[in-house]
Design a protein around this motif. Structure first.
Motif, mmCIF file in Angstrom:
data_model
loop_
_atom_site.group_PDB
_atom_site.id
_atom_site.type_symbol
_atom_site.label_atom_id
_atom_site.label_comp_id
_atom_site.label_asym_id
_atom_site.label_seq_id
_atom_site.Cartn_x
_atom_site.Cartn_y
_atom_site.Cartn_z
ATOM 1 N N TYR A 129 -18.481 -0.871 -74.770
ATOM 2 C CA TYR A 129 -18.473 -0.817 -76.221
ATOM 3 C C TYR A 129 -17.653 0.386 -76.673
ATOM 4 O O TYR A 129 -17.569 1.405 -75.980
ATOM 5 C CB TYR A 129 -19.891 -0.655 -76.787
ATOM 6 N N GLN A 137 -17.289 2.967 -80.144
ATOM 7 C CA GLN A 137 -17.850 3.341 -81.432
ATOM 8 C C GLN A 137 -16.967 4.375 -82.112
ATOM 9 O O GLN A 137 -16.692 5.440 -81.555
ATOM 10 C CB GLN A 137 -19.263 3.897 -81.302
ATOM 11 N N LYS A 193 -19.504 4.088 -87.549
ATOM 12 C CA LYS A 193 -19.327 2.631 -87.483
ATOM 13 C C LYS A 193 -20.238 2.026 -86.410
ATOM 14 O O LYS A 193 -20.881 2.729 -85.641
ATOM 15 C CB LYS A 193 -17.864 2.304 -87.154
ATOM 16 N N SER A 194 -20.266 0.696 -86.391
ATOM 17 C CA SER A 194 -21.067 -0.014 -85.401
ATOM 18 C C SER A 194 -20.429 0.083 -84.022
ATOM 19 O O SER A 194 -19.228 0.322 -83.896
ATOM 20 C CB SER A 194 -21.172 -1.485 -85.780
ATOM 21 N N LEU A 195 -21.240 -0.155 -83.005
ATOM 22 C CA LEU A 195 -20.689 -0.306 -81.666
ATOM 23 C C LEU A 195 -19.949 -1.640 -81.614
ATOM 24 O O LEU A 195 -20.497 -2.688 -81.937
ATOM 25 C CB LEU A 195 -21.782 -0.307 -80.598
ATOM 26 N N THR A 246 -15.775 6.966 -79.210
ATOM 27 C CA THR A 246 -16.750 7.117 -78.128
ATOM 28 C C THR A 246 -16.908 5.776 -77.436
ATOM 29 O O THR A 246 -17.084 4.748 -78.101
ATOM 30 C CB THR A 246 -18.098 7.616 -78.658
ATOM 31 N N VAL A 299 -24.536 -6.675 -88.527
ATOM 32 C CA VAL A 299 -25.842 -6.029 -88.602
ATOM 33 C C VAL A 299 -25.734 -4.834 -89.544
ATOM 34 O O VAL A 299 -24.817 -4.020 -89.410
ATOM 35 C CB VAL A 299 -26.302 -5.577 -87.207
ATOM 36 N N ARG A 326 -30.551 7.004 -79.879
ATOM 37 C CA ARG A 326 -29.762 7.969 -79.134
ATOM 38 C C ARG A 326 -30.118 9.364 -79.602
ATOM 39 O O ARG A 326 -29.836 9.730 -80.739
ATOM 40 C CB ARG A 326 -28.259 7.731 -79.314
ATOM 41 N N PHE A 383 -30.309 2.832 -83.621
ATOM 42 C CA PHE A 383 -29.452 1.652 -83.709
ATOM 43 C C PHE A 383 -30.302 0.388 -83.703
ATOM 44 O O PHE A 383 -31.318 0.299 -83.013
ATOM 45 C CB PHE A 383 -28.496 1.577 -82.509
ATOM 46 N N PHE A 385 -24.296 -4.742 -82.673
ATOM 47 C CA PHE A 385 -24.960 -3.523 -83.128
ATOM 48 C C PHE A 385 -24.601 -3.170 -84.563
ATOM 49 O O PHE A 385 -23.492 -3.439 -85.031
ATOM 50 C CB PHE A 385 -24.571 -2.349 -82.227
ATOM 51 N N GLY A 386 -25.572 -2.528 -85.216
ATOM 52 C CA GLY A 386 -25.326 -1.938 -86.519
ATOM 53 C C GLY A 386 -24.756 -0.541 -86.374
ATOM 54 O O GLY A 386 -24.622 -0.031 -85.253
ATOM 55 N N PRO A 387 -24.435 0.111 -87.497
ATOM 56 C CA PRO A 387 -23.817 1.435 -87.447
ATOM 57 C C PRO A 387 -24.800 2.557 -87.145
ATOM 58 O O PRO A 387 -24.388 3.685 -86.882
ATOM 59 C CB PRO A 387 -23.224 1.596 -88.848
ATOM 60 N N GLY A 388 -26.080 2.256 -87.197
ATOM 61 C CA GLY A 388 -27.070 3.282 -86.895
ATOM 62 C C GLY A 388 -27.559 4.027 -88.123
ATOM 63 O O GLY A 388 -26.880 4.073 -89.158
#
Lengths: 111, 115
Positions: free
Chosen positions: A35, A37, A41-43, A86, B4, B37, B91, B106-109
Motif C-alpha cells: 500500500y 499512503q 490520504k487513504s492507504l 509512506t 471509505v 497506528r 484507520f 482503507f479510509g484516510p484515518g
C-alpha cells in the motif's frame, strides 16, 4: 502472532536513483499487499501478490514475493518526486481476515 | 463510487474524556475493520465486523474501547475514558463479500491526540 518487519523505516533518495524496500514476515501467509499512503490520504493499494515467485510492475515500482524466504521486495526504479509517500506491506493469513502490517517506509525523493 | 470515509480527521482531547470516531464503509461492503497506528509503529488490527456482528475483536486493547455497527452500515469506535497511550491514527477499512480474502479499502484515518 504473525510478525511483519519492514525496512528501512526512512528512506531519502535522489531522483533517478534505484532502491529496494524489504518486507519479511514470520509465518506462512495467503497473500501479501503493498500500500501507499500520502499525508492525510487513504492507504492506496498498489499490488497484491498471491504466490511464490509472483512479480508485478506498475510504472517505476516493481513488487516480488518469495514465500520460501518469507520475503517481499518493492523496487523503485529511477525515482521521481511523485513517489514520495509512506509505503506499507501487509500480510494476510490463510485463516482469518485481519491484515498484519509492517511499520511502513517513509520515502522522500529529493530533486 | 465514494471510498471509505472517516470522521473526524483529527481529534484532540484531554485524558479522561470520551471520543467517538465514525467510519462509513463503501456502500454494500459487508466487512468493516478497525485498525490503529501508534506513532512509529505498525498498523495493528483492532476488530472486524461482518454486517452488524463482531466477527473478531481480538485486537481491542481493553474495555475502554467500544465498537458498534448498528444496522450493518456505518461504525463507531468509542474510547471512554481516553488515556495518553490511546493517541494514534485510527484507520477503518471495508471489503465486500462474506468469505475469502478480499482486498481491504482503507479510509484516510482519524488522528487522535490525548493530552
Amino acid at each position: 502472532e504473525l510478525k511483519v518487519e519492514q525496512n528501512p523505516l526512512f528512506l531519502s533518495m535522489q531522483e533517478g536513483k534505484n532502491y529496494t524496500i524489504y518486507c519479511n514476515y514470520s509465518t506462512t501467509s495467503d497473500r501479501l499487499y503493498w500500500y501507499r499512503q500520502d499525508p492525510g490520504k487513504s492507504l492506496e493499494s498498489l499490488f497484491v501478490l498471491l504466490s511464490n515467485g509472483a512479480v508485478k510492475q506498475e510504472g517505476r515500482l516493481m513488487a516480488s514475493l518469495d514465500t520460501k524466504a518469507r520475503l517481499s521486495t518493492l523496487h523503485i526504479t529511477a525515482a521521481v518526486h511523485d513517489l514520495s509517500a509512506t509505503y506499507f506491506c501487509a500480510v494476510v493469513r490463510f485463516t482469518g481476515n485481519q491484515f498484519y502490517f509492517g511499520t511502513g517506509t517513509s520515502l522522500t525523493v529529493i530533486p | 463510487e465514494a471510498g471509505v470515509t472517516q470522521f473526524p480527521s483529527h481529534s484532540v482531547i484531554e485524558k479522561g474524556q470520551t471520543v467517538t470516531l465514525r467510519c462509513d464503509p463503501i456502500s454494500g461492503h459487508d466487512n468493516l475493520y478497525w485498525y490503529r497506528r501508534v506513532m512509529g509503529k505498525e498498523i495493528k488490527f483492532l476488530l472486524h465486523f461482518v454486517k452488524e456482528s463482531k466477527q473478531d475483536e481480538s485486537g481491542m486493547p481493553n474495555n475502554r474501547f467500544l465498537a458498534e455497527r448498528t444496522g450493518g452500515t456505518y461504525s463507531t469506535l468509542k474510547v471512554q475514558p481516553a488515556e495518553l497511550e490511546d493517541s494514534g491514527v485510527y484507520f477503518c477499512a471495508s471489503s465486500p463479500g462474506t468469505g475469502g480474502h478480499n482486498e481491504q479499502f482503507f479510509g484516510p484515518g482519524t488522528r487522535l491526540t490525548v493530552l
